[in-house]
Design a protein around this motif. Structure first.
Motif, PDB file in Angstrom:
ATOM      1  N   THR A  69       0.840   5.375 -11.020  1.00  0.00           N
ATOM      2  CA  THR A  69      -0.368   4.916  -9.736  1.00  0.00           C
ATOM      3  C   THR A  69      -1.883   4.414  -9.962  1.00  0.00           C
ATOM      4  O   THR A  69      -1.392   3.382  -9.538  1.00  0.00           O
ATOM      5  N   LEU A  70      -1.917   4.421 -11.539  1.00  0.00           N
ATOM      6  CA  LEU A  70      -3.241   3.768 -11.882  1.00  0.00           C
ATOM      7  C   LEU A  70      -2.845   2.520 -11.750  1.00  0.00           C
ATOM      8  O   LEU A  70      -2.811   1.075 -11.386  1.00  0.00           O
ATOM      9  N   LEU A 118      -8.828   5.849  -7.779  1.00  0.00           N
ATOM     10  CA  LEU A 118      -8.194   7.502  -7.120  1.00  0.00           C
ATOM     11  C   LEU A 118      -8.640   8.326  -7.083  1.00  0.00           C
ATOM     12  O   LEU A 118     -10.018   8.429  -7.056  1.00  0.00           O
ATOM     13  N   TYR A 119      -7.375   9.056  -6.426  1.00  0.00           N
ATOM     14  CA  TYR A 119      -8.349  10.610  -5.983  1.00  0.00           C
ATOM     15  C   TYR A 119      -6.662  11.116  -5.764  1.00  0.00           C
ATOM     16  O   TYR A 119      -6.050  10.998  -5.583  1.00  0.00           O
ATOM     17  N   SER A 120      -7.616  12.796  -5.516  1.00  0.00           N
ATOM     18  CA  SER A 120      -6.849  13.769  -5.199  1.00  0.00           C
ATOM     19  C   SER A 120      -6.344  14.100  -4.067  1.00  0.00           C
ATOM     20  O   SER A 120      -6.947  13.609  -3.484  1.00  0.00           O
ATOM     21  N   PRO A 121      -5.712  14.729  -3.752  1.00  0.00           N
ATOM     22  CA  PRO A 121      -5.767  15.672  -2.105  1.00  0.00           C
ATOM     23  C   PRO A 121      -6.321  16.002  -1.331  1.00  0.00           C
ATOM     24  O   PRO A 121      -6.579  15.850  -0.330  1.00  0.00           O
ATOM     25  N   VAL A 137     -11.420  -4.007 -10.278  1.00  0.00           N
ATOM     26  CA  VAL A 137     -12.498  -3.039 -11.010  1.00  0.00           C
ATOM     27  C   VAL A 137     -12.150  -1.400 -10.444  1.00  0.00           C
ATOM     28  O   VAL A 137     -11.038  -1.854  -9.337  1.00  0.00           O
ATOM     29  N   LEU A 138     -12.170  -0.473 -11.514  1.00  0.00           N
ATOM     30  CA  LEU A 138     -11.448   0.759 -10.623  1.00  0.00           C
ATOM     31  C   LEU A 138     -13.072   1.392 -11.406  1.00  0.00           C
ATOM     32  O   LEU A 138     -13.645   1.080 -11.780  1.00  0.00           O
ATOM     33  N   LEU A 139     -13.310   1.851  -9.688  1.00  0.00           N
ATOM     34  CA  LEU A 139     -14.579   2.840  -9.485  1.00  0.00           C
ATOM     35  C   LEU A 139     -14.092   4.489  -9.413  1.00  0.00           C
ATOM     36  O   LEU A 139     -12.586   4.961  -8.677  1.00  0.00           O
ATOM     37  N   GLY A 140     -14.974   5.006 -10.208  1.00  0.00           N
ATOM     38  CA  GLY A 140     -14.418   6.785  -9.762  1.00  0.00           C
ATOM     39  C   GLY A 140     -15.397   7.524  -9.109  1.00  0.00           C
ATOM     40  O   GLY A 140     -16.206   7.579  -9.285  1.00  0.00           O
ATOM     41  N   GLU A 195      -3.518   7.704  -4.119  1.00  0.00           N
ATOM     42  CA  GLU A 195      -3.579   9.236  -4.477  1.00  0.00           C
ATOM     43  C   GLU A 195      -2.917  10.064  -4.914  1.00  0.00           C
ATOM     44  O   GLU A 195      -1.554   9.136  -5.800  1.00  0.00           O
ATOM     45  N   VAL A 196      -3.060  10.715  -5.671  1.00  0.00           N
ATOM     46  CA  VAL A 196      -2.357  11.248  -7.722  1.00  0.00           C
ATOM     47  C   VAL A 196      -2.118  12.580  -6.821  1.00  0.00           C
ATOM     48  O   VAL A 196      -2.615  13.587  -6.488  1.00  0.00           O
TER      49      VAL A 196
END
Length: 292
Positions: A173-174, A136-139, A183-186, A163-164
């Motif tokens: 989105t998740l 996940l990432y923001s603009p 896997v979710l990477l942060g 993109e959130v």
């Protein structure tokens, strides 16, 4: 000139200069357990140097210091406003904070954020059959996303970005991302990972039997599975190593020294057999050392 007057002038000059030619000046925003541990470790690495410490609120001056080490974004921004060309290594600045910074030639940065290649290797060690990774990432973090995509390609993994664009779209989105990822990477993205979003993110991920790796050590206690990070000792050792290298003007690096921190309770609840953190760290370090 009278001796007492001369002595007074000398003392005044010494106070203005602040530190001597063999000194190392550490500028920190405040007194905390982390800053004290870092300074103690730094002093161990420079036993023959005078390590001076100054709080940012006192507006210190580099003087004749051989090296300045700043801690945190506020201290880096303070240093960027100084005219003194003293070599400076800025630590405890995250990757997302560097987006707006233009570094001068006498400044280098050691990021507090985990190195993308290192995080991906950790994920592969924990899940040997791993192929698809979600992120996940923001603009505002599109530039940072490019680093992760490059690292994923090098690791032979497929990175699925989500993109959130607004907070209300986070869980939707998740959900879409988890359909395509193992896997979710942060990444370091405060718009995605913060006190109000972390719990729903974790609950949604674990309900789908997906784990979160990263984005940093403080998130481990909250329920993230594992991460690489640099302890104060790791960061101090990395400062020493950077200073031994040829100076690279304006370089932004990840610390060479690092540790691994995992949440054993999360691993047990998901039925995962986890290697010891020290074993994971040694394996990653060995592979990084053998990388071309």
């Amino acid at each position: 000139m009278k001796p007492l007057r001369l002595l007074s002038l000398i003392l005044t000059w010494m106070l203005c200069a602040g530190v001597g030619a063999d000194s190392l000046l550490v500028v920190k925003p405040r007194e905390t357990e982390l800053t004290r541990a870092f300074v103690d470790a730094l002093q161990d690495n420079y036993p023959k140097r005078d390590v001076q410490v100054a709080l940012l609120e006192r507006d210190p001056y580099p003087g004749d210091a051989a090296l300045v080490v700043t801690m945190g974004l506020e201290a880096l921004e303070w240093r960027l406003r100084q005219n003194a060309p003293t070599p400076t290594i800025a630590v405890y600045v995250t990757r997302d904070q560097m987006a707006e910074q233009d570094l001068l030639s006498h400044i280098q940065v050691l990021l507090a954020s985990p190195r993308p290649e290192r995080q991906l290797l950790l994920a592969q060690l924990l899940f040997p059959r791993l192929q698809d990774v979600g992120m996940l990432y923001s603009p505002s973090q599109r530039r940072q996303l490019e680093d992760w995509q490059r690292a994923a390609r090098q690791a032979g993994l497929t990175l699925h970005p989500g993109e959130v664009t607004q907070p209300l779209a986070l869980l939707r989105t998740l959900s879409d991302l988890l359909d395509r990822s193992d896997v979710l990477l942060g990444m370091d993205d405060p718009e995605i990972y913060n006190a109000s979003t972390l719990k729903p993110l974790l609950l949604a991920s674990y309900s789908r039997n997906r784990v979160l790796i990263g984005p940093s050590a403080p998130f481990i206690a909250a329920g993230s599975l594992s991460t690489t990070y640099s302890t104060p000792r790791d960061m101090a050792d990395s400062v020493y190593l950077v200073q031994q290298m040829q100076w690279q003007p304006g370089a932004v690096r990840y610390p060479q020294r690092f540790s691994v921190l995992s949440n054993a309770q999360v691993a047990r609840s998901l039925g995962l057999a986890m290697p010891e953190d020290e074993q994971l760290q040694q394996t990653i370090q060995t592979r990084e050392g053998n990388a071309p």
